[in-house]
Design a protein around this motif. Structure first.
Motif, PDB file in Angstrom:
ATOM      1  N   GLN A   7      50.486  63.831  43.056  1.00 23.75           N
ATOM      2  CA  GLN A   7      51.272  64.145  41.862  1.00 23.75           C
ATOM      3  C   GLN A   7      52.759  63.974  42.131  1.00 23.75           C
ATOM      4  N   ALA A   8      53.194  64.365  43.318  1.00 23.33           N
ATOM      5  CA  ALA A   8      54.608  64.261  43.664  1.00 23.33           C
ATOM      6  C   ALA A   8      55.081  62.813  43.782  1.00 23.33           C
ATOM      7  N   HIS A   9      54.164  61.895  44.047  1.00 16.73           N
ATOM      8  CA  HIS A   9      54.529  60.486  44.207  1.00 16.73           C
ATOM      9  C   HIS A   9      54.301  59.658  42.941  1.00 16.73           C
ATOM     10  N   LEU A  10      53.587  60.206  41.971  1.00 15.47           N
ATOM     11  CA  LEU A  10      53.270  59.445  40.766  1.00 15.47           C
ATOM     12  C   LEU A  10      54.522  59.156  39.934  1.00 15.47           C
ATOM     13  N   PRO A  11      54.621  57.959  39.375  1.00 19.46           N
ATOM     14  CA  PRO A  11      55.662  57.699  38.374  1.00 19.46           C
ATOM     15  C   PRO A  11      55.223  58.307  37.041  1.00 19.46           C
ATOM     16  N   PRO A  12      56.093  58.347  36.052  1.00 23.18           N
ATOM     17  CA  PRO A  12      55.653  58.783  34.720  1.00 23.18           C
ATOM     18  C   PRO A  12      54.479  57.924  34.244  1.00 23.18           C
ATOM     19  N   LEU A  13      53.445  58.575  33.741  1.00 20.99           N
ATOM     20  CA  LEU A  13      52.253  57.843  33.311  1.00 20.99           C
ATOM     21  C   LEU A  13      52.391  57.429  31.850  1.00 20.99           C
ATOM     22  N   PRO A  14      51.914  56.228  31.522  1.00 20.69           N
ATOM     23  CA  PRO A  14      52.194  55.662  30.194  1.00 20.69           C
ATOM     24  C   PRO A  14      51.400  56.322  29.073  1.00 20.69           C
ATOM     25  N   PRO A  15      52.088  56.798  28.008  1.00 18.44           N
ATOM     26  CA  PRO A  15      51.362  57.193  26.802  1.00 18.44           C
ATOM     27  C   PRO A  15      51.641  56.169  25.688  1.00 18.44           C
ATOM     28  N   PRO A  16      50.678  55.553  25.072  1.00 20.71           N
ATOM     29  CA  PRO A  16      49.263  55.643  25.431  1.00 20.71           C
ATOM     30  C   PRO A  16      48.948  54.748  26.634  1.00 20.71           C
ATOM     31  N   PHE A  17      47.723  54.870  27.124  1.00 21.51           N
ATOM     32  CA  PHE A  17      47.217  53.958  28.134  1.00 21.51           C
ATOM     33  C   PHE A  17      46.557  52.789  27.406  1.00 21.51           C
ATOM     34  N   VAL A  18      47.039  51.581  27.662  1.00 21.70           N
ATOM     35  CA  VAL A  18      46.572  50.396  26.937  1.00 21.70           C
ATOM     36  C   VAL A  18      45.855  49.446  27.893  1.00 21.70           C
ATOM     37  N   MET A  19      44.673  49.037  27.500  1.00 21.40           N
ATOM     38  CA  MET A  19      43.926  48.011  28.232  1.00 21.40           C
ATOM     39  C   MET A  19      43.949  46.747  27.384  1.00 21.40           C
ATOM     40  N   ASP A  20      44.847  45.839  27.732  1.00 18.72           N
ATOM     41  CA  ASP A  20      45.011  44.620  26.940  1.00 18.72           C
ATOM     42  C   ASP A  20      44.726  43.352  27.728  1.00 18.72           C
ATOM     43  N   ALA A  21      44.188  43.517  28.948  1.00 18.50           N
ATOM     44  CA  ALA A  21      43.828  42.366  29.767  1.00 18.50           C
ATOM     45  C   ALA A  21      42.766  42.786  30.767  1.00 18.50           C
ATOM     46  N   VAL A  22      42.043  41.809  31.258  1.00 15.31           N
ATOM     47  CA  VAL A  22      41.094  42.041  32.347  1.00 15.31           C
ATOM     48  C   VAL A  22      41.398  41.019  33.434  1.00 15.31           C
ATOM     49  N   ALA A  23      40.997  41.335  34.660  1.00 19.05           N
ATOM     50  CA  ALA A  23      41.339  40.488  35.796  1.00 19.05           C
ATOM     51  C   ALA A  23      40.091  40.081  36.550  1.00 19.05           C
ATOM     52  N   LEU A  24      40.005  38.810  36.875  1.00 19.34           N
ATOM     53  CA  LEU A  24      38.986  38.325  37.804  1.00 19.34           C
ATOM     54  C   LEU A  24      39.569  38.416  39.204  1.00 19.34           C
ATOM     55  N   VAL A  25      38.861  39.094  40.095  1.00 19.26           N
ATOM     56  CA  VAL A  25      39.315  39.237  41.478  1.00 19.26           C
ATOM     57  C   VAL A  25      38.223  38.736  42.412  1.00 19.26           C
ATOM     58  N   GLY A  26      38.636  38.400  43.630  1.00 21.50           N
ATOM     59  CA  GLY A  26      37.691  37.923  44.617  1.00 21.50           C
ATOM     60  C   GLY A  26      37.847  38.666  45.922  1.00 21.50           C
ATOM     61  N   GLU A  27      36.720  38.810  46.638  1.00 25.77           N
ATOM     62  CA  GLU A  27      36.731  39.445  47.950  1.00 25.77           C
ATOM     63  C   GLU A  27      36.909  38.386  49.021  1.00 25.77           C
ATOM     64  N   ARG A  28      37.945  38.544  49.819  1.00 24.11           N
ATOM     65  CA  ARG A  28      38.250  37.607  50.887  1.00 24.11           C
ATOM     66  C   ARG A  28      37.342  37.832  52.094  1.00 24.11           C
ATOM     67  N   ALA A  29      37.467  36.936  53.068  1.00 24.23           N
ATOM     68  CA  ALA A  29      36.665  37.070  54.285  1.00 24.23           C
ATOM     69  C   ALA A  29      37.002  38.338  55.056  1.00 24.23           C
ATOM     70  N   ASP A  30      38.248  38.853  54.888  1.00 25.07           N
ATOM     71  CA  ASP A  30      38.629  40.078  55.597  1.00 25.07           C
ATOM     72  C   ASP A  30      38.218  41.344  54.850  1.00 25.07           C
ATOM     73  N   GLY A  31      37.512  41.193  53.721  1.00 27.70           N
ATOM     74  CA  GLY A  31      37.023  42.347  52.981  1.00 27.70           C
ATOM     75  C   GLY A  31      37.972  42.859  51.926  1.00 27.70           C
ATOM     76  N   ARG A  32      39.189  42.326  51.871  1.00 24.89           N
ATOM     77  CA  ARG A  32      40.146  42.761  50.851  1.00 24.89           C
ATOM     78  C   ARG A  32      39.983  41.921  49.584  1.00 24.89           C
ATOM     79  N   PHE A  33      40.282  42.547  48.457  1.00 21.74           N
ATOM     80  CA  PHE A  33      40.203  41.854  47.175  1.00 21.74           C
ATOM     81  C   PHE A  33      41.592  41.378  46.761  1.00 21.74           C
ATOM     82  N   GLU A  34      41.625  40.240  46.053  1.00 20.97           N
ATOM     83  CA  GLU A  34      42.887  39.736  45.521  1.00 20.97           C
ATOM     84  C   GLU A  34      42.675  39.167  44.125  1.00 20.97           C
TER      85      GLU A  34
END
Length: 223
Positions: A187-214
């Motif tokens: 909570q101490a590190h959070l920035p102000p949270l957006p009102p409202p919360f808007v979902m206006d896009a979706v993202a295709l991500v992939g898992e790399r060979a090192d296990g991280r997603f991008e």
């Protein structure tokens, strides 16, 4: 870049929130690069599990490509699907404890967010390779309800459709008795949270060979 799995995420577009999440976890999924974490004792250990996924909300869980499908076709299908889905929103976001971990969850009516997630799960399911017997057994070890088991069998994951709960994960399982400490710290590190919360896009991500997603591509919801 060759990816072992793919997923559909929501990635926050608000710079302050996205920057907080990348730094908190130590991995920027959108820029595909590590980020220095705040100097908080034990932060690296409690974020080790979610760090590889980046700061995100899952809409379609990670999956391997089905035989006969390829990344180019998946990218085109994701773009086409996003063009048919209307944006969604909730009143805002709040920090909370979900089971044994911390996350940001939407406040208010979440039916629109669930609608977007369901469309992604169903609309891209032809690209998902069926779960293996080992994968099914591993999921069932956690103890699933009959409804969750049916969803696992049908969609390869038990917490979709009626069992879906959107969240932006901030930690892995917390040590016993430390939830209040980490709630206050986050909570101490959070920035102000957006009102409202808007979902206006979706993202295709992939898992790399090192296990991280991008991030591979963001798609505006324009239905």
């Amino acid at each position: 870049m060759s990816f072992t799995r793919f997923a559909i995420y929501f990635l926050p577009g608000q710079a302050a929130l996205a920057g907080f999440g990348a730094a908190w976890l130590g991995w920027d999924v959108q820029a595909a690069q590590p980020v220095p974490q705040p100097e908080v004792p034990d932060l690296e250990s409690i974020t080790a599990t979610p760090a590889k996924y980046g700061f995100h909300g899952t809409l379609k869980p990670p999956f391997r490509l089905a035989d006969g499908q390829d990344q180019a076709a998946l990218e085109q299908a994701a773009a086409d699907l996003a063009a048919t889905i209307a944006p969604a929103q909730a009143d805002g976001l709040e920090l909370t404890r979900l089971g044994g971990f911390l996350a940001l969850v939407p406040v208010g009516d979440t039916a629109g967010i669930a609608r977007v997630a369901a469309a992604c799960v169903e609309g891209l399911d032809r690209f998902r390779a069926p779960a293996t017997l080992d994968e099914l057994a591993r999921r069932r070890k956690s103890g699933l309800s009959p409804e969750q088991d049916a969803l696992l069998t049908r969609w390869g994951y038990p917490y979709v459709m009626e069992q879906f709960r959107f969240h932006l994960t901030l930690t892995g399982p917390l040590p016993k008795g430390q939830a209040d400490h980490w709630l206050a710290t986050a909570q101490a590190h959070l920035p102000p949270l957006p009102p409202p919360f808007v979902m206006d896009a979706v993202a295709l991500v992939g898992e790399r060979a090192d296990g991280r997603f991008e991030l591979i591509q963001n798609y505006a919801l324009s239905g």
